[in-house]
Scaffold this active site. Structure first.
Site, PDB file in Angstrom:
ATOM      1  N   LYS A  83       0.855  -1.193   0.000  1.00 46.70           N
ATOM      2  CA  LYS A  83       0.000   0.000   0.000  1.00 46.70           C
ATOM      3  C   LYS A  83       0.892   1.243   0.000  1.00 46.70           C
ATOM      4  CE  LYS A  83      -4.288   0.798   2.548  1.00 46.70           C
ATOM      5  NZ  LYS A  83      -4.821   0.850   3.916  1.00 46.70           N
ATOM      6  N   VAL A  84       0.668   2.119  -0.962  1.00 40.96           N
ATOM      7  CA  VAL A  84       1.460   3.362  -1.043  1.00 40.96           C
ATOM      8  C   VAL A  84       0.493   4.551  -1.084  1.00 40.96           C
ATOM      9  CG1 VAL A  84       3.356   2.213  -2.287  1.00 40.96           C
ATOM     10  CG2 VAL A  84       1.561   3.367  -3.589  1.00 40.96           C
TER      11      VAL A  84
END
Ligand code: E4P
Length: 217
Positions: A83-84
């Site tokens: 997740k960014v």
């Protein structure tokens, strides 16, 4: 529609998983804090329990560091989705990590333009935050619909992961609009079963049954 559970609470995930309600899990730094667990340990435990994608969030803010963190998270298990955040550096990390064959969930999306950029950077999932838009008197659900239209217009395969869900109505509306996935806290998913007419109807059936004096077992 796929159901992801938005928590790092293993017991809560297990309870829903036993009923077949868990297609994946999302975590974030706040949820790791709430769990009181070590991120690598708890994420591994979740990945062992759930077959579907488990989002683990990077905390670096520069692309190179995000990529290094993402690679480390991806080593935990095959079902990790890195997740960014939806920043320029986050998009660079998304491009690199997805190019290496990782699932990437681009989080903190609040506009159609951000969602377009994430799709072009190869995101597996885009996470528009419904509740946080509603919190500032904007319409989170409208954003889900807009992204659905835009992605469909151009055939983007990035999955819309409706996030920051606060109510059962958010889930029903996401399904109506055609979000690919919802992620919601366990208590919201469990609240979907509730309807006053179900309770009232069951009460009447049980009352009549008692009057019959019969038993099934
Ligand atoms: C999803 O990936 C996010 O972690 C989450 O849905 C955020 O929800 P909140 O706005 O209720 O914190």
């Amino acid at each position: 529609m796929k159901f992801f559970v938005d928590t790092a609470d293993i017991d809560a995930i297990r309870e829903l998983h036993e009923l077949g309600m868990v297609d994946g899990v999302t975590t974030n730094p706040s949820l790791i804090l709430k769990s009181g667990r070590d991120i690598l340990e708890v994420t591994k435990e979740i990945c062992d329990l759930v077959e579907g994608p488990v989002s683990g969030q990077v905390v670096a803010t520069e692309a190179d560091d995000m990529i290094a963190e993402g690679r480390k998270l991806a080593q935990i298990a095959d079902n990790i989705a890195v997740k960014v955040p939806l920043t320029w550096d986050g998009l660079k990390a998304c491009k690199t990590l997805s190019g290496e064959g990782n699932m990437v969930n681009v989080t903190l999306c609040f506009s159609v333009n951000q969602a377009l950029l994430a799709a072009k950077a190869g995101a597996t999932f885009i996470s528009p935050f419904i509740g946080r838009l509603d919190d500032i008197n904007l319409d989170g659900m409208e954003l889900i619909g807009d992204i659905r239209n835009v992605y469909d217009n151009y055939g983007y395969e990035t999955q819309i992961l409706a996030a920051s869900i606060r109510s059962v109505n958010h889930i029903a509306d996401s399904a109506r609009i055609g979000a690919d996935v919802i992620t919601a806290p366990p208590n919201v998913i469990k609240a979907m079963v509730k309807h006053p007419l179900t309770d009232k109807g069951l009460e009447a059936f049980l009352s009549d049954w008692a009057k019959t004096g019969q038993k099934i077992l």
